[in-house]
Design a protein around this motif. Structure first.
Motif, PDB file in Angstrom:
ATOM      1  N   GLY A  67     -48.596 -22.351  -6.931  1.00  0.00           N
ATOM      2  CA  GLY A  67     -49.223 -21.462  -5.967  1.00  0.00           C
ATOM      3  C   GLY A  67     -49.791 -20.196  -6.577  1.00  0.00           C
ATOM      4  O   GLY A  67     -50.549 -19.482  -5.925  1.00  0.00           O
ATOM      5  N   ARG A  68     -49.421 -19.907  -7.819  1.00  0.00           N
ATOM      6  CA  ARG A  68     -49.935 -18.704  -8.468  1.00  0.00           C
ATOM      7  C   ARG A  68     -51.091 -19.082  -9.402  1.00  0.00           C
ATOM      8  O   ARG A  68     -51.080 -20.151 -10.007  1.00  0.00           O
ATOM      9  CB  ARG A  68     -48.838 -18.009  -9.268  1.00  0.00           C
ATOM     10  N   PRO A  69     -52.078 -18.191  -9.547  1.00  0.00           N
ATOM     11  CA  PRO A  69     -53.212 -18.499 -10.429  1.00  0.00           C
ATOM     12  C   PRO A  69     -52.770 -18.704 -11.876  1.00  0.00           C
ATOM     13  O   PRO A  69     -51.790 -18.116 -12.335  1.00  0.00           O
ATOM     14  CB  PRO A  69     -54.109 -17.257 -10.297  1.00  0.00           C
ATOM     15  N   VAL A  70     -53.524 -19.537 -12.575  1.00  0.00           N
ATOM     16  CA  VAL A  70     -53.291 -19.801 -13.998  1.00  0.00           C
ATOM     17  C   VAL A  70     -54.339 -19.046 -14.804  1.00  0.00           C
ATOM     18  O   VAL A  70     -55.537 -19.105 -14.488  1.00  0.00           O
ATOM     19  CB  VAL A  70     -53.386 -21.311 -14.298  1.00  0.00           C
ATOM     20  N   LEU A  71     -53.910 -18.336 -15.830  1.00  0.00           N
ATOM     21  CA  LEU A  71     -54.844 -17.611 -16.697  1.00  0.00           C
ATOM     22  C   LEU A  71     -55.318 -18.531 -17.811  1.00  0.00           C
ATOM     23  O   LEU A  71     -54.506 -19.090 -18.558  1.00  0.00           O
ATOM     24  CB  LEU A  71     -54.172 -16.375 -17.297  1.00  0.00           C
ATOM     25  N   VAL A  72     -56.627 -18.712 -17.917  1.00  0.00           N
ATOM     26  CA  VAL A  72     -57.230 -19.580 -18.932  1.00  0.00           C
ATOM     27  C   VAL A  72     -58.051 -18.698 -19.876  1.00  0.00           C
ATOM     28  O   VAL A  72     -58.962 -17.987 -19.430  1.00  0.00           O
ATOM     29  CB  VAL A  72     -58.121 -20.655 -18.296  1.00  0.00           C
ATOM     30  N   PHE A  73     -57.744 -18.755 -21.174  1.00  0.00           N
ATOM     31  CA  PHE A  73     -58.355 -17.857 -22.157  1.00  0.00           C
ATOM     32  C   PHE A  73     -59.437 -18.572 -22.968  1.00  0.00           C
ATOM     33  O   PHE A  73     -59.215 -19.669 -23.488  1.00  0.00           O
ATOM     34  CB  PHE A  73     -57.285 -17.318 -23.101  1.00  0.00           C
ATOM     35  N   ALA A  74     -60.591 -17.906 -23.099  1.00  0.00           N
ATOM     36  CA  ALA A  74     -61.714 -18.424 -23.888  1.00  0.00           C
ATOM     37  C   ALA A  74     -62.012 -17.440 -25.018  1.00  0.00           C
ATOM     38  O   ALA A  74     -62.313 -16.267 -24.767  1.00  0.00           O
ATOM     39  CB  ALA A  74     -62.948 -18.613 -23.006  1.00  0.00           C
ATOM     40  N   ALA A  75     -61.930 -17.904 -26.261  1.00  0.00           N
ATOM     41  CA  ALA A  75     -62.095 -17.032 -27.432  1.00  0.00           C
ATOM     42  C   ALA A  75     -63.562 -16.745 -27.714  1.00  0.00           C
ATOM     43  O   ALA A  75     -64.472 -17.396 -27.190  1.00  0.00           O
ATOM     44  CB  ALA A  75     -61.440 -17.683 -28.651  1.00  0.00           C
ATOM     45  N   GLY A  76     -63.782 -15.758 -28.569  1.00  0.00           N
ATOM     46  CA  GLY A  76     -65.135 -15.419 -28.982  1.00  0.00           C
ATOM     47  C   GLY A  76     -65.645 -16.364 -30.052  1.00  0.00           C
ATOM     48  O   GLY A  76     -64.949 -17.278 -30.503  1.00  0.00           O
ATOM     49  N   MET A  77     -66.879 -16.124 -30.484  1.00  0.00           N
ATOM     50  CA  MET A  77     -67.491 -16.952 -31.516  1.00  0.00           C
ATOM     51  C   MET A  77     -66.842 -16.651 -32.870  1.00  0.00           C
ATOM     52  O   MET A  77     -66.543 -15.496 -33.190  1.00  0.00           O
ATOM     53  CB  MET A  77     -68.990 -16.671 -31.583  1.00  0.00           C
ATOM     54  N   VAL A  78     -66.611 -17.688 -33.671  1.00  0.00           N
ATOM     55  CA  VAL A  78     -65.932 -17.578 -34.958  1.00  0.00           C
ATOM     56  C   VAL A  78     -64.618 -16.827 -34.765  1.00  0.00           C
ATOM     57  O   VAL A  78     -64.306 -15.864 -35.466  1.00  0.00           O
ATOM     58  CB  VAL A  78     -66.810 -16.889 -36.017  1.00  0.00           C
ATOM     59  N   SER A  79     -63.869 -17.266 -33.792  1.00  0.00           N
ATOM     60  CA  SER A  79     -62.580 -16.673 -33.485  1.00  0.00           C
ATOM     61  C   SER A  79     -61.638 -17.802 -33.099  1.00  0.00           C
ATOM     62  O   SER A  79     -62.054 -18.943 -32.931  1.00  0.00           O
ATOM     63  CB  SER A  79     -62.723 -15.660 -32.354  1.00  0.00           C
ATOM     64  N   THR A  80     -60.366 -17.494 -32.962  1.00  0.00           N
ATOM     65  CA  THR A  80     -59.379 -18.523 -32.647  1.00  0.00           C
ATOM     66  C   THR A  80     -58.669 -18.189 -31.344  1.00  0.00           C
ATOM     67  O   THR A  80     -58.608 -17.027 -30.936  1.00  0.00           O
ATOM     68  CB  THR A  80     -58.324 -18.644 -33.767  1.00  0.00           C
ATOM     69  N   SER A  81     -58.101 -19.198 -30.723  1.00  0.00           N
ATOM     70  CA  SER A  81     -57.335 -18.960 -29.504  1.00  0.00           C
ATOM     71  C   SER A  81     -56.079 -18.154 -29.811  1.00  0.00           C
ATOM     72  O   SER A  81     -55.546 -17.458 -28.931  1.00  0.00           O
ATOM     73  CB  SER A  81     -56.956 -20.297 -28.852  1.00  0.00           C
ATOM     74  N   GLU A  82     -55.622 -18.214 -31.077  1.00  0.00           N
ATOM     75  CA  GLU A  82     -54.436 -17.444 -31.467  1.00  0.00           C
ATOM     76  C   GLU A  82     -54.707 -15.948 -31.519  1.00  0.00           C
ATOM     77  O   GLU A  82     -53.764 -15.151 -31.588  1.00  0.00           O
ATOM     78  CB  GLU A  82     -53.925 -17.924 -32.822  1.00  0.00           C
ATOM     79  N   HIS A  83     -55.988 -15.538 -31.495  1.00  0.00           N
ATOM     80  CA  HIS A  83     -56.299 -14.109 -31.442  1.00  0.00           C
ATOM     81  C   HIS A  83     -55.736 -13.464 -30.176  1.00  0.00           C
ATOM     82  O   HIS A  83     -55.515 -12.251 -30.140  1.00  0.00           O
ATOM     83  CB  HIS A  83     -57.814 -13.897 -31.492  1.00  0.00           C
ATOM     84  N   PHE A  84     -55.506 -14.266 -29.155  1.00  0.00           N
ATOM     85  CA  PHE A  84     -54.964 -13.745 -27.890  1.00  0.00           C
ATOM     86  C   PHE A  84     -53.438 -13.654 -27.899  1.00  0.00           C
ATOM     87  O   PHE A  84     -52.834 -13.343 -26.874  1.00  0.00           O
ATOM     88  CB  PHE A  84     -55.361 -14.660 -26.723  1.00  0.00           C
ATOM     89  N   ALA A  85     -52.789 -13.929 -29.021  1.00  0.00           N
ATOM     90  CA  ALA A  85     -51.336 -14.116 -29.046  1.00  0.00           C
ATOM     91  C   ALA A  85     -50.563 -12.962 -28.413  1.00  0.00           C
ATOM     92  O   ALA A  85     -49.636 -13.187 -27.626  1.00  0.00           O
ATOM     93  CB  ALA A  85     -50.867 -14.338 -30.483  1.00  0.00           C
ATOM     94  N   TRP A  86     -50.907 -11.717 -28.766  1.00  0.00           N
ATOM     95  CA  TRP A  86     -50.165 -10.590 -28.192  1.00  0.00           C
ATOM     96  C   TRP A  86     -50.291 -10.566 -26.668  1.00  0.00           C
ATOM     97  O   TRP A  86     -49.315 -10.278 -25.957  1.00  0.00           O
ATOM     98  CB  TRP A  86     -50.677  -9.267 -28.755  1.00  0.00           C
ATOM     99  N   ILE A  87     -51.479 -10.866 -26.173  1.00  0.00           N
ATOM    100  CA  ILE A  87     -51.714 -10.822 -24.726  1.00  0.00           C
ATOM    101  C   ILE A  87     -51.053 -11.999 -24.030  1.00  0.00           C
ATOM    102  O   ILE A  87     -50.358 -11.836 -23.020  1.00  0.00           O
ATOM    103  CB  ILE A  87     -53.232 -10.807 -24.440  1.00  0.00           C
ATOM    104  N   THR A  88     -51.268 -13.207 -24.569  1.00  0.00           N
ATOM    105  CA  THR A  88     -50.741 -14.398 -23.895  1.00  0.00           C
ATOM    106  C   THR A  88     -49.219 -14.424 -23.909  1.00  0.00           C
ATOM    107  O   THR A  88     -48.591 -14.840 -22.931  1.00  0.00           O
ATOM    108  CB  THR A  88     -51.297 -15.674 -24.549  1.00  0.00           C
ATOM    109  N   GLU A  89     -48.605 -13.991 -25.007  1.00  0.00           N
ATOM    110  CA  GLU A  89     -47.141 -13.963 -25.048  1.00  0.00           C
ATOM    111  C   GLU A  89     -46.592 -12.993 -24.009  1.00  0.00           C
ATOM    112  O   GLU A  89     -45.605 -13.272 -23.327  1.00  0.00           O
ATOM    113  CB  GLU A  89     -46.657 -13.576 -26.448  1.00  0.00           C
TER     114      GLU A  89
END
Length: 642
Positions: free
Chosen positions: A346-368
């Motif tokens: 019932g709660r929204p899911v946050l879906v992260f899209a990285a920048g160009m020449v970047s990795t999804s792990e760049h969001f680690a501090w935020i996603t954790e």
């Protein structure tokens, strides 16, 4: 006929130089380089005084990462008086090296010049160039050769310099070949029009004689790429190759003002002449050539290690995490994604899209932070071509393909009855914006993290200028890594700011050609798409919009702040909006540095009133979220997060 044969014999053939003759020529040419260098520094002593270009009180900050012993040694020789005394001594020794003779003392002189050059190199950080490095190489080798008693040791050192000469030309040429300006022959005119290395007369000549300039540019390229041909056919091409290289440096000295380059690089040529002469020639009788097969064996071993490292990094890049999942999109692309937290139904899911020449792990501090502190789902993914995601689409790539992939990911990875909050950084923000229009009511909101704007290349002079260089950088990085040079890449400083558990994975992607190939493919499509953009941004229905800007981005380019506000305005059709500037943050450090990333996570939590994992917010936090929601309903506000 005999006259023609004499000319051919004079032009084509080895350049026989004896061991002692090669040593003498090389050490004297290198000494001229050092003499010129020290006289130049002595005539510009104001640059090493307080407030000068090479004020040690400022320049020494670069050595902050050096060992205490190195820093103490550099401090000891970097006072204005000590530096001046060293240059006077260097000039005297270099002048003495120009005198005739073959004494072993010349070896000590060369070693002193080489060692003092290396010691003073950090002192003159601004103003030094490749000629000083070459002089250090030659003087160290010739000094050691003078002091060595074994002819075999002398030959090994001469071979070392000769191989370094071949390598310097070879690498320089093939690196130039990767760059488009050298292939289309615009490089020569481009250099000649610069203020630092340019020459007005030569630049006019390139404009008046474009065909000749093209042949000249390609000739330089061929000379460097094919320099090792000096050793082909028994050294028959040694003379024209060495003469052409010397002429090239003379031209650089005259037209570009690189006088020291002339003597520095030609100081390696006698070694090339000595080693390229057939062993049957009397001038090089008894020469020991074992250094060559040893060098080739080491090169083969290094290539094998580089290939093994590249394979290992490729496997680390594509394998993902042990929790990775894969989804196939309508275009046949296989997207690797992570469900960091399923969240409460019932709660929204946050879906992260990285920048160009970047990795999804760049969001680690935020996603954790969001996964641990809220009861909402968190999903990250890698676009086609990045990490373990495969680009299978047979059609021509365009930005819309990445948008379709994100839409398919949301529909396939998130339950149909749950809404999503799309979070995109840089190009990922623009992809999220376009995906939100397709997803319609499934989108609860969009978060733009220093996001791209589709009109930025048209409206921002800075962005447009940067775009002109970006493609060249992507091409070069792609080719460098394809050639196995990833083993030489140092870990970038920003990598150490990420959580420890993510660093190896991110560096493996950074040092692998796949990410840069995907980035190049994306950039070609993005540039065409953004250049063609016209009109205002389309509204995003009832989705809420949070725009987070990095202060360094908007301070450097005020147009970017205006465009970020327009991203928020696109959500004014029924959703709440807010713009936030994170003080001190840069475009990438907004994600990679924990203090900025946590501010971003807090801004997302407050704006969307995301409840903690244990339940609804309480106390001051609940009041702050309620105030945020109410204040953002009526107007787009600008805040600065400190």
């Amino acid at each position: 006929m005999k006259f023609a044969q004499k000319i051919a014999s004079a032009v084509l053939g080895p350049a026989p130089v004896s061991r002692d003759r090669a040593l003498g020529l090389s050490e004297r040419l290198a000494a001229v380089t050092t003499l010129t260098s020290s006289l130049e520094y002595l005539s510009q002593r104001k640059e090493i005084r307080q407030g000068g270009l090479n004020d040690w009180n400022i320049v020494k900050d670069v050595q902050a990462e050096s060992t205490p012993l190195v820093r103490r040694l550099l401090d000891a020789v970097s006072g204005p008086r000590t530096t001046t005394a060293l240059h006077v001594a260097r000039a005297a020794v270099a002048a003495g090296m120009l005198l005739p003779g073959n004494s072993r003392l010349r070896g000590a002189g060369s070693l002193f010049l080489g060692a003092s050059s290396a010691l003073l190199y950090p002192r003159h950080r601004y103003g030094t160039d490749g000629s000083d490095q070459v002089a250090i190489l030659v003087q160290t080798a010739t000094g050691a050769a003078r002091l060595a008693r074994s002819p075999q040791a002398k030959d090994a050192l001469l071979w070392y310099v000769a191989l370094q000469a071949n390598l310097s030309y070879l690498v320089s040429g093939w690196v130039k070949l990767i760059g488009e300006p050298w292939r289309d022959a615009s490089a020569l005119s481009g250099v000649m029009r610069t203020r630092t290395y340019g020459h007005p007369g030569m630049y006019r000549w390139t404009q008046e004689h474009p065909t000749a300039a093209k042949y000249l540019t390609h000739g330089v390229l061929a000379l460097e790429c094919l320099f090792p041909l000096a050793y082909a056919c028994g050294g028959r091409l040694a003379r024209p190759v060495i003469a052409s290289a010397a002429a090239f440096h003379l031209a650089n000295g005259y037209f570009m003002g690189l006088g020291r380059f002339v003597t520095a690089f030609t100081a390696m040529h006698p070694m090339v002449a000595y080693t390229s002469t057939p062993r049957s020639h009397p001038a090089v009788a008894g020469r020991d050539d074992r250094a060559l097969p040893v060098a080739l064996a080491l090169l083969a071993a290094a290539a094998g290690i580089a290939a093994g490292t590249a394979v290992q990094r490729r496997l680390r890049t594509t394998e993902g995490w042990h929790t990775s999942r894969v989804l196939t999109t309508r275009h046949g692309n296989e997207l690797q994604y992570e469900v960091l937290s399923p969240g409460d139904d019932g709660r929204p899911v946050l879906v992260f899209a990285a920048g160009m020449v970047s990795t999804s792990e760049h969001f680690a501090w935020i996603t954790e932070r969001l996964a641990q502190d809220t009861g909402h789902g968190v999903v990250t993914y890698a676009r086609a071509g990045y990490a373990g995601s495969r680009h299978r689409d047979p059609g021509r790539f365009c930005l819309g393909r990445s948008v379709d992939d994100l839409v398919d990911l949301v529909n396939g990875a998130v339950a149909p009855d749950r809404q999503v909050i799309l979070v995109g950084h840089s190009l990922g923000g623009e992809i999220a914006r376009r995906a939100a229009r397709q997803l319609g009511e499934r989108v609860h909101g969009v978060v733009y993290l220093d996001a791209s704007h589709p009109d930025e290349l048209n409206r921002s002079a800075q962005q447009s200028e940067t775009a002109g260089r970006l493609r060249g950088s992507l091409v070069q990085m792609t080719w460098y890594l394809r050639l196995g040079t990833g083993i030489l890449m140092a870990r970038p400083d920003w990598l150490e700011s990420l959580p420890v558990a993510y660093r190896k994975k991110v560096f493996a992607q950074y040092a692998d050609a796949r990410m840069w190939e995907a980035g190049l493919r994306e950039w070609d499509a993005v540039e065409a798409d953004f250049r063609a953009h016209r009109g205002d941004l389309a509204p995003i229905g009832g989705a809420h919009g949070l725009v987070v800007s990095a202060q360094q981005t908007v301070d450097r380019d005020p147009d970017q702040l205006l465009m970020h506000r327009e991203l928020a305005e696109a959500h004014r059709g029924g959703g709440r909006t807010r713009t936030v500037v994170v003080e001190g943050a840069g475009h990438d450090t907004l994600l990679t540095m924990s203090r900025y990333a946590h501010q971003v996570a807090d801004a997302i939590t407050e704006f969307f009133a995301l409840a903690p994992a244990g339940g609804a917010p309480s106390g001051a936090t609940a009041a702050a979220m309620a105030t945020t929601a109410t204040a953002a309903t009526t107007a787009t506000g600008k805040e600065t997060v400190k």
